[in-house]
Design an enzyme around this catalytic site. Structure first.
Site, PDB file in Angstrom:
ATOM      1  N   GLU A 123      10.702 -28.182  17.863  1.00 22.38           N
ATOM      2  CA  GLU A 123      10.169 -27.013  17.138  1.00 22.38           C
ATOM      3  C   GLU A 123       9.331 -27.455  15.947  1.00 22.38           C
ATOM      4  OE1 GLU A 123      13.886 -24.923  16.676  1.00 22.38           O
ATOM      5  OE2 GLU A 123      13.888 -24.461  18.810  1.00 22.38           O
ATOM      6  N   GLY A 146      16.849 -23.274  23.977  1.00 26.32           N
ATOM      7  CA  GLY A 146      16.910 -21.832  23.749  1.00 26.32           C
ATOM      8  C   GLY A 146      16.550 -20.986  24.963  1.00 26.32           C
ATOM      9  N   SER A 170      20.243 -25.769  25.515  1.00 30.03           N
ATOM     10  CA  SER A 170      21.108 -24.779  26.165  1.00 30.03           C
ATOM     11  C   SER A 170      22.481 -25.326  26.541  1.00 30.03           C
ATOM     12  CB  SER A 170      20.410 -24.174  27.383  1.00 30.03           C
ATOM     13  OG  SER A 170      19.229 -23.507  26.982  1.00 30.03           O
ATOM     14  N   GLY A 197      22.109 -25.740  19.607  1.00 34.18           N
ATOM     15  CA  GLY A 197      21.510 -24.716  18.762  1.00 34.18           C
ATOM     16  C   GLY A 197      22.325 -23.443  18.791  1.00 34.18           C
ATOM     17  N   GLY A 198      21.927 -22.496  19.663  1.00 40.34           N
ATOM     18  CA  GLY A 198      22.534 -21.169  19.716  1.00 40.34           C
ATOM     19  C   GLY A 198      24.057 -21.184  19.760  1.00 40.34           C
ATOM     20  N   ASN A 239      22.877 -27.387  15.332  1.00 46.17           N
ATOM     21  CA  ASN A 239      21.606 -27.165  14.636  1.00 46.17           C
ATOM     22  C   ASN A 239      21.448 -25.664  14.439  1.00 46.17           C
ATOM     23  OD1 ASN A 239      18.985 -26.979  13.752  1.00 46.17           O
ATOM     24  ND2 ASN A 239      18.046 -27.569  15.714  1.00 46.17           N
ATOM     25  N   TRP A 240      21.629 -25.233  13.197  1.00 44.76           N
ATOM     26  CA  TRP A 240      21.577 -23.789  12.936  1.00 44.76           C
ATOM     27  C   TRP A 240      20.146 -23.264  12.827  1.00 44.76           C
ATOM     28  CZ3 TRP A 240      25.894 -21.735   9.116  1.00 44.76           C
ATOM     29  CH2 TRP A 240      27.138 -21.874   9.744  1.00 44.76           C
ATOM     30  N   LYS A 241      19.178 -24.167  12.820  1.00 44.03           N
ATOM     31  CA  LYS A 241      17.764 -23.759  12.700  1.00 44.03           C
ATOM     32  C   LYS A 241      17.611 -22.803  11.499  1.00 44.03           C
ATOM     33  CE  LYS A 241      17.490 -24.235  17.651  1.00 44.03           C
ATOM     34  NZ  LYS A 241      16.656 -24.127  18.823  1.00 44.03           N
ATOM     35  N   HIS A 247      12.412 -32.769  15.799  1.00 43.42           N
ATOM     36  CA  HIS A 247      12.820 -31.699  16.719  1.00 43.42           C
ATOM     37  C   HIS A 247      11.552 -31.093  17.323  1.00 43.42           C
ATOM     38  CE1 HIS A 247      14.452 -27.912  18.194  1.00 43.42           C
ATOM     39  NE2 HIS A 247      15.654 -28.443  18.076  1.00 43.42           N
ATOM     40  N   GLU A 302      16.159 -33.940  24.249  1.00 45.47           N
ATOM     41  CA  GLU A 302      16.082 -32.490  24.314  1.00 45.47           C
ATOM     42  C   GLU A 302      14.844 -32.070  25.097  1.00 45.47           C
ATOM     43  OE1 GLU A 302      18.493 -30.541  20.981  1.00 45.47           O
ATOM     44  OE2 GLU A 302      16.450 -30.774  20.268  1.00 45.47           O
TER      45      GLU A 302
HETATM   46  C1  PEP Z   1      18.363 -27.316  19.519  1.00 49.55           C
HETATM   47  O1  PEP Z   1      18.063 -26.558  18.619  1.00 49.55           O
HETATM   48  O2  PEP Z   1      18.258 -28.521  19.323  1.00 49.55           O
HETATM   49  C2  PEP Z   1      18.865 -26.764  20.772  1.00 49.55           C
HETATM   50  C3  PEP Z   1      19.217 -27.582  21.718  1.00 49.55           C
HETATM   51  O3  PEP Z   1      18.944 -25.378  20.878  1.00 49.55           O
HETATM   52  P1  PEP Z   1      19.740 -24.566  22.028  1.00 49.55           P
HETATM   53  O4  PEP Z   1      21.096 -25.204  22.143  1.00 49.55           O
HETATM   54  O5  PEP Z   1      19.790 -23.174  21.491  1.00 49.55           O
HETATM   55  O6  PEP Z   1      18.964 -24.690  23.291  1.00 49.55           O
END
Ligand code: PEP
Length: 245
Positions: free
Chosen positions: A93, A167, A207, A228-229, A9-11, A91, A161
Protein backbone atom coordinates in the site's frame (compact mmCIF):
# COMPACT_ATOMS: atom_id res chain seq x y z
CA UNK A 1 14.57 -22.79 15.84
CA UNK A 2 12.61 -19.77 14.61
CA UNK A 3 9.89 -18.56 16.97
CA UNK A 4 6.66 -17.93 15.10
CA UNK A 5 5.43 -14.34 14.85
CA UNK A 6 1.81 -13.21 14.69
CA UNK A 7 1.99 -9.64 13.40
CA UNK A 8 -1.07 -7.43 13.11
CA UNK A 9 -1.12 -4.45 10.77
CA UNK A 10 -3.90 -2.08 11.78
CA UNK A 11 -3.23 0.22 8.80
CA UNK A 12 -5.24 3.50 9.15
CA UNK A 13 -7.62 2.01 11.68
CA UNK A 14 -7.83 2.47 15.42
CA UNK A 15 -8.75 5.16 17.92
CA UNK A 16 -8.02 5.25 21.64
CA UNK A 17 -11.08 3.11 22.29
CA UNK A 18 -9.40 0.33 20.24
CA UNK A 19 -6.88 -0.09 23.05
CA UNK A 20 -9.57 -2.23 24.67
CA UNK A 21 -8.74 -4.88 22.06
CA UNK A 22 -5.13 -4.84 23.27
CA UNK A 23 -6.16 -5.47 26.85
CA UNK A 24 -8.10 -8.54 25.71
CA UNK A 25 -5.30 -9.65 23.40
CA UNK A 26 -2.73 -9.36 26.18
CA UNK A 27 -4.39 -12.22 28.03
CA UNK A 28 -4.01 -14.37 24.92
CA UNK A 29 -0.47 -13.21 24.15
CA UNK A 30 0.86 -14.03 27.59
CA UNK A 31 -0.08 -17.70 27.09
CA UNK A 32 0.93 -17.96 23.42
CA UNK A 33 4.09 -19.72 22.30
CA UNK A 34 4.46 -17.35 19.33
CA UNK A 35 5.40 -13.69 19.54
CA UNK A 36 2.52 -11.27 19.19
CA UNK A 37 3.15 -7.93 17.50
CA UNK A 38 0.68 -5.16 16.69
CA UNK A 39 1.56 -2.30 14.36
CA UNK A 40 -1.07 0.34 15.11
CA UNK A 41 -1.27 3.81 13.58
CA UNK A 42 1.53 6.03 14.91
CA UNK A 43 -0.93 7.86 17.18
CA UNK A 44 -1.40 4.71 19.28
CA UNK A 45 2.16 3.39 19.51
CA UNK A 46 3.01 5.11 22.76
CA UNK A 47 -0.20 4.19 24.60
CA UNK A 48 -0.10 0.62 23.33
CA UNK A 49 3.41 0.08 24.67
CA UNK A 50 2.37 1.45 28.02
CA UNK A 51 -0.65 -0.82 28.52
CA UNK A 52 0.86 -4.20 27.67
CA UNK A 53 4.17 -5.94 28.28
CA UNK A 54 3.02 -9.05 26.44
CA UNK A 55 2.30 -7.50 23.09
CA UNK A 56 5.19 -6.15 21.06
CA UNK A 57 4.45 -2.88 19.26
CA UNK A 58 5.68 -1.72 15.88
CA UNK A 59 5.29 1.13 13.42
CA UNK A 60 3.86 0.89 9.90
CA UNK A 61 6.51 3.00 8.19
CA UNK A 62 9.39 5.36 8.91
CA UNK A 63 11.23 8.00 6.92
CA UNK A 64 14.59 7.16 5.38
CA UNK A 65 16.20 10.25 6.95
CA UNK A 66 17.07 10.41 10.62
CA UNK A 67 15.21 13.70 11.11
CA UNK A 68 14.47 16.96 9.32
CA UNK A 69 11.98 18.89 7.20
CA UNK A 70 9.52 16.12 6.28
CA UNK A 71 6.09 17.31 7.31
CA UNK A 72 3.77 14.51 8.32
CA UNK A 73 6.41 11.80 8.38
CA UNK A 74 7.68 9.80 11.33
CA UNK A 75 11.28 8.86 12.02
CA UNK A 76 12.65 5.53 13.17
CA UNK A 77 14.03 7.24 16.27
CA UNK A 78 10.55 8.55 17.14
CA UNK A 79 9.09 5.06 16.90
CA UNK A 80 11.86 3.61 19.03
CA UNK A 81 11.43 6.47 21.50
CA UNK A 82 7.75 5.45 21.94
CA UNK A 83 8.74 1.86 22.63
CA UNK A 84 8.26 0.36 19.17
CA UNK A 85 10.53 -2.59 18.40
CA UNK A 86 9.54 -3.33 14.81
CA UNK A 87 8.59 -1.35 11.72
CA UNK A 88 6.82 -2.55 8.57
CA UNK A 89 8.63 -1.27 5.47
CA UNK A 90 7.73 -1.48 1.79
CA UNK A 91 4.13 -2.57 2.34
CA UNK A 92 2.44 -2.72 -1.06
CA UNK A 93 0.00 0.00 0.00
CA UNK A 94 2.95 2.34 0.56
CA UNK A 95 4.63 1.20 -2.65
CA UNK A 96 1.35 1.93 -4.47
CA UNK A 97 -0.01 5.02 -2.63
CA UNK A 98 3.34 6.75 -2.10
CA UNK A 99 5.40 5.45 -5.01
CA UNK A 100 7.92 3.76 -2.73
CA UNK A 101 10.67 1.98 -4.63
CA UNK A 102 12.88 -0.93 -3.59
CA UNK A 103 15.77 1.53 -3.22
CA UNK A 104 13.78 3.71 -0.81
CA UNK A 105 12.73 0.66 1.19
CA UNK A 106 16.40 -0.29 1.45
CA UNK A 107 17.26 3.19 2.77
CA UNK A 108 14.42 3.05 5.27
CA UNK A 109 15.56 -0.37 6.42
CA UNK A 110 19.06 0.97 7.06
CA UNK A 111 17.61 3.82 9.11
CA UNK A 112 15.37 1.43 11.05
CA UNK A 113 18.39 -0.72 11.87
CA UNK A 114 20.41 2.31 13.01
CA UNK A 115 17.68 2.94 15.54
CA UNK A 116 17.50 -0.60 16.83
CA UNK A 117 14.22 -1.50 15.09
CA UNK A 118 13.59 -4.84 13.41
CA UNK A 119 12.42 -4.22 9.85
CA UNK A 120 9.58 -6.27 8.38
CA UNK A 121 10.36 -5.87 4.70
CA UNK A 122 7.37 -6.66 2.48
CA UNK A 123 7.62 -8.16 -0.99
CA UNK A 124 4.92 -9.46 -3.30
CA UNK A 125 3.75 -9.73 -6.87
CA UNK A 126 0.71 -8.17 -8.52
CA UNK A 127 -1.95 -10.34 -10.13
CA UNK A 128 -0.70 -9.45 -13.61
CA UNK A 129 2.83 -10.48 -12.62
CA UNK A 130 1.59 -13.81 -11.25
CA UNK A 131 -0.53 -14.49 -14.32
CA UNK A 132 2.50 -13.77 -16.49
CA UNK A 133 4.49 -16.36 -14.43
CA UNK A 134 6.84 -13.65 -13.21
CA UNK A 135 6.30 -14.14 -9.48
CA UNK A 136 9.69 -15.61 -8.65
CA UNK A 137 11.59 -13.02 -10.71
CA UNK A 138 9.67 -10.17 -9.11
CA UNK A 139 10.25 -11.47 -5.59
CA UNK A 140 13.94 -12.09 -6.31
CA UNK A 141 14.36 -8.53 -7.56
CA UNK A 142 12.53 -7.00 -4.62
CA UNK A 143 14.58 -9.01 -2.12
CA UNK A 144 17.87 -8.05 -3.73
CA UNK A 145 17.06 -4.35 -3.96
CA UNK A 146 15.00 -3.75 -0.79
CA UNK A 147 17.23 -5.45 1.79
CA UNK A 148 20.56 -3.86 2.72
CA UNK A 149 23.69 -5.85 3.54
CA UNK A 150 24.23 -6.78 7.20
CA UNK A 151 20.86 -8.46 7.68
CA UNK A 152 20.55 -10.76 10.68
CA UNK A 153 17.85 -12.96 12.16
CA UNK A 154 17.25 -10.24 14.75
CA UNK A 155 17.06 -7.15 12.57
CA UNK A 156 15.11 -8.56 9.61
CA UNK A 157 11.78 -10.27 9.00
CA UNK A 158 10.55 -10.74 5.42
CA UNK A 159 6.82 -10.72 4.67
CA UNK A 160 5.60 -12.32 1.45
CA UNK A 161 2.39 -10.50 0.60
CA UNK A 162 0.93 -11.11 -2.85
CA UNK A 163 -0.63 -7.72 -3.69
CA UNK A 164 -3.76 -9.38 -5.08
CA UNK A 165 -4.38 -11.23 -1.81
CA UNK A 166 -4.30 -8.18 0.47
CA UNK A 167 -7.75 -7.28 1.74
CA UNK A 168 -9.45 -9.25 -1.02
CA UNK A 169 -10.32 -12.53 0.67
CA UNK A 170 -8.24 -14.30 -1.99
CA UNK A 171 -5.20 -16.36 -1.05
CA UNK A 172 -2.63 -18.29 -3.06
CA UNK A 173 -2.74 -22.07 -2.78
CA UNK A 174 -0.61 -23.61 -0.05
CA UNK A 175 1.75 -24.89 -2.76
CA UNK A 176 2.13 -21.40 -4.19
CA UNK A 177 2.89 -19.99 -0.73
CA UNK A 178 5.41 -22.77 -0.11
CA UNK A 179 7.12 -22.22 -3.44
CA UNK A 180 7.68 -18.51 -2.74
CA UNK A 181 8.74 -19.01 0.88
CA UNK A 182 11.24 -21.74 -0.08
CA UNK A 183 12.59 -19.43 -2.75
CA UNK A 184 12.97 -16.52 -0.29
CA UNK A 185 14.76 -18.79 2.17
CA UNK A 186 17.13 -19.99 -0.56
CA UNK A 187 17.90 -16.42 -1.65
CA UNK A 188 18.55 -15.26 1.93
CA UNK A 189 20.88 -18.20 2.56
CA UNK A 190 22.74 -17.53 -0.66
CA UNK A 191 23.21 -13.84 0.07
CA UNK A 192 23.73 -13.76 3.82
CA UNK A 193 25.06 -17.27 4.49
CA UNK A 194 23.25 -20.31 5.84
CA UNK A 195 23.26 -19.22 9.48
CA UNK A 196 21.67 -15.84 8.91
CA UNK A 197 19.52 -17.02 6.01
CA UNK A 198 17.98 -19.73 8.16
CA UNK A 199 17.36 -17.45 11.12
CA UNK A 200 15.35 -14.73 9.35
CA UNK A 201 11.62 -15.24 9.89
CA UNK A 202 9.36 -15.30 6.85
CA UNK A 203 5.75 -14.20 7.27
CA UNK A 204 2.89 -14.81 4.92
CA UNK A 205 0.42 -11.93 4.49
CA UNK A 206 -2.76 -11.54 2.46
CA UNK A 207 -6.26 -12.37 3.73
CA UNK A 208 -4.94 -14.58 6.52
CA UNK A 209 -7.79 -15.26 8.94
CA UNK A 210 -8.93 -17.62 11.69
CA UNK A 211 -10.07 -20.18 9.10
CA UNK A 212 -6.92 -20.46 6.98
CA UNK A 213 -4.18 -19.56 9.49
CA UNK A 214 -3.42 -23.09 10.69
CA UNK A 215 -3.06 -24.49 7.16
CA UNK A 216 -0.85 -21.59 6.08
CA UNK A 217 1.25 -21.84 9.26
CA UNK A 218 2.01 -25.47 8.44
CA UNK A 219 3.55 -24.62 5.05
CA UNK A 220 7.33 -24.99 4.84
CA UNK A 221 9.26 -21.84 5.73
CA UNK A 222 6.19 -19.98 6.94
CA UNK A 223 7.21 -18.54 10.32
CA UNK A 224 4.09 -16.53 10.98
CA UNK A 225 1.67 -14.09 9.46
CA UNK A 226 1.29 -10.40 8.72
CA UNK A 227 -2.41 -9.89 9.22
CA UNK A 228 -4.49 -6.84 8.34
CA UNK A 229 -8.28 -7.07 8.67
CA UNK A 230 -8.28 -10.09 10.98
CA UNK A 231 -5.98 -8.35 13.48
CA UNK A 232 -8.40 -5.54 14.29
CA UNK A 233 -10.61 -7.54 16.62
CA UNK A 234 -9.09 -9.48 19.50
CA UNK A 235 -11.63 -12.29 18.96
CA UNK A 236 -10.32 -12.91 15.41
CA UNK A 237 -6.64 -12.29 16.02
CA UNK A 238 -6.67 -14.59 19.07
CA UNK A 239 -7.61 -17.44 16.76
CA UNK A 240 -4.78 -16.58 14.37
CA UNK A 241 -2.40 -16.50 17.34
CA UNK A 242 -3.68 -19.91 18.47
CA UNK A 243 -3.07 -21.30 14.98
CA UNK A 244 0.52 -20.03 15.09
CA UNK A 245 1.21 -21.27 18.62
C1 PEP B 1 -1.69 -6.48 5.30
O1 PEP B 1 -2.13 -5.38 5.59
O2 PEP B 1 -0.47 -6.63 5.31
C2 PEP B 1 -2.61 -7.56 4.99
C3 PEP B 1 -2.14 -8.73 4.72
O3 PEP B 1 -3.98 -7.26 5.01
P1 PEP B 1 -5.18 -8.34 5.01
O4 PEP B 1 -4.82 -9.38 6.04
O5 PEP B 1 -6.37 -7.53 5.38
O6 PEP B 1 -5.25 -8.93 3.64
Amino acid sequence: MRKKLAAGNWKMNGLRESLQEIKTLSEVAVKASCEVLICPPATLVQSMTSISNDIIVGGQDCHADASGAHTGDISAAMLADCGAQYVILGHSERREDHGETDELVREKTRTAWSNGLTAIVCVGESLAQREASNTIDIIGGQLAASIPDNATGENLVVAYEPVWAIGTGLTPTLDQIGEVHDFIRMRLERRFGEGVGRSVRLLYGGSMNPKNAADIAAVSNVDGGLVGGASLKAADFSQVIAALS
